[in-house]
Design a protein around this motif. Structure first.
Motif, PDB file in Angstrom:
ATOM      1  N   ILE A   6      41.514  41.181  46.486  1.00  0.00           N
ATOM      2  CA  ILE A   6      42.650  42.099  46.338  1.00  0.00           C
ATOM      3  C   ILE A   6      43.866  41.543  47.080  1.00  0.00           C
ATOM      4  O   ILE A   6      45.002  41.614  46.589  1.00  0.00           O
ATOM      5  N   PHE A   7      43.638  40.981  48.253  1.00  0.00           N
ATOM      6  CA  PHE A   7      44.717  40.377  49.031  1.00  0.00           C
ATOM      7  C   PHE A   7      45.394  39.261  48.244  1.00  0.00           C
ATOM      8  O   PHE A   7      46.628  39.211  48.156  1.00  0.00           O
ATOM      9  N   TRP A   8      44.597  38.345  47.649  1.00  0.00           N
ATOM     10  CA  TRP A   8      45.171  37.224  46.899  1.00  0.00           C
ATOM     11  C   TRP A   8      45.981  37.714  45.701  1.00  0.00           C
ATOM     12  O   TRP A   8      47.067  37.208  45.420  1.00  0.00           O
ATOM     13  N   VAL A   9      45.457  38.701  45.001  1.00  0.00           N
ATOM     14  CA  VAL A   9      46.188  39.254  43.852  1.00  0.00           C
ATOM     15  C   VAL A   9      47.491  39.898  44.316  1.00  0.00           C
ATOM     16  O   VAL A   9      48.548  39.706  43.701  1.00  0.00           O
ATOM     17  N   GLY A  10      47.439  40.620  45.417  1.00  0.00           N
ATOM     18  CA  GLY A  10      48.634  41.283  45.938  1.00  0.00           C
ATOM     19  C   GLY A  10      49.704  40.303  46.390  1.00  0.00           C
ATOM     20  O   GLY A  10      50.893  40.492  46.106  1.00  0.00           O
ATOM     21  N   VAL A  11      49.314  39.258  47.086  1.00  0.00           N
ATOM     22  CA  VAL A  11      50.271  38.249  47.529  1.00  0.00           C
ATOM     23  C   VAL A  11      50.902  37.569  46.319  1.00  0.00           C
ATOM     24  O   VAL A  11      52.125  37.399  46.250  1.00  0.00           O
ATOM     25  N   GLY A  13      51.136  38.750  43.299  1.00  0.00           N
ATOM     26  CA  GLY A  13      51.961  39.735  42.602  1.00  0.00           C
ATOM     27  C   GLY A  13      53.305  39.953  43.273  1.00  0.00           C
ATOM     28  O   GLY A  13      54.334  40.095  42.603  1.00  0.00           O
ATOM     29  N   PHE A  14      53.313  39.965  44.593  1.00  0.00           N
ATOM     30  CA  PHE A  14      54.558  40.115  45.346  1.00  0.00           C
ATOM     31  C   PHE A  14      55.546  39.008  44.980  1.00  0.00           C
ATOM     32  O   PHE A  14      56.698  39.274  44.628  1.00  0.00           O
ATOM     33  N   GLY A  69      47.550  37.397  40.038  1.00  0.00           N
ATOM     34  CA  GLY A  69      48.622  37.957  40.845  1.00  0.00           C
ATOM     35  C   GLY A  69      50.005  37.518  40.418  1.00  0.00           C
ATOM     36  O   GLY A  69      50.806  38.319  39.918  1.00  0.00           O
ATOM     37  N   ALA A  73      52.445  39.474  37.530  1.00  0.00           N
ATOM     38  CA  ALA A  73      53.697  40.135  37.915  1.00  0.00           C
ATOM     39  C   ALA A  73      54.925  39.411  37.382  1.00  0.00           C
ATOM     40  O   ALA A  73      55.958  40.037  37.153  1.00  0.00           O
TER      41      ALA A  73
END
Length: 121
Positions: A6-11, A13-14, A69, A73
């Motif tokens: 989840i962290f990797w996807v979030g970074v 995506g940001f 990610g 995005a």
């Protein structure tokens, strides 16, 4: 493990969302043209890069960061569809058909090219 994914996807995506905003703002100049060059550009670049990423031998964490990610995005299906509807409502049939054709045909061809290039290395 799931939290790290989840962290990797979030970074990813940001940074993908910021990159999309920057590219779109540079190429979608309001009032100059009814053609959404910025959205087309991010979606075509994204198709090519996702083809590269998906066919690569990158570790799963890199696939999540870059593929799911960042590219998730960076590309924008919802904006693409909204712009299609807006062109239809404005009766810009020629622009709409061109946008659809270049987006779909170009996207598929670029994704394929990215995969072929990635598999060659």
């Amino acid at each position: 493990m799931i939290f790290l994914n989840i962290f990797w996807v979030g970074v990813g995506g940001f940074f993908g969302a910021i990159s999309r905003y920057w590219v779109s703002s540079k190429f979608n100049k309001k009032g100059k043209s009814s053609f959404p060059y910025g959205t087309l550009l991010v979606n075509l670049i994204g198709s090519f890069l996702l083809g590269l990423i998906s066919a690569s031998r990158l570790a799963s964490s890199w696939q999540l960061l870059l593929g799911t990610g960042f590219m998730g995005a960076f590309t924008t299906f919802s904006t693409f569809k909204l712009e299609n509807i807006q062109m239809h409502l404005k009766r810009q049939k020629g622009v709409l058909i061109t946008y659809l054709a270049v987006s779909y045909i170009g996207g598929i061809l670029l994704a394929f090219a990215g995969m072929v290039i990635s598999m060659a290395f």
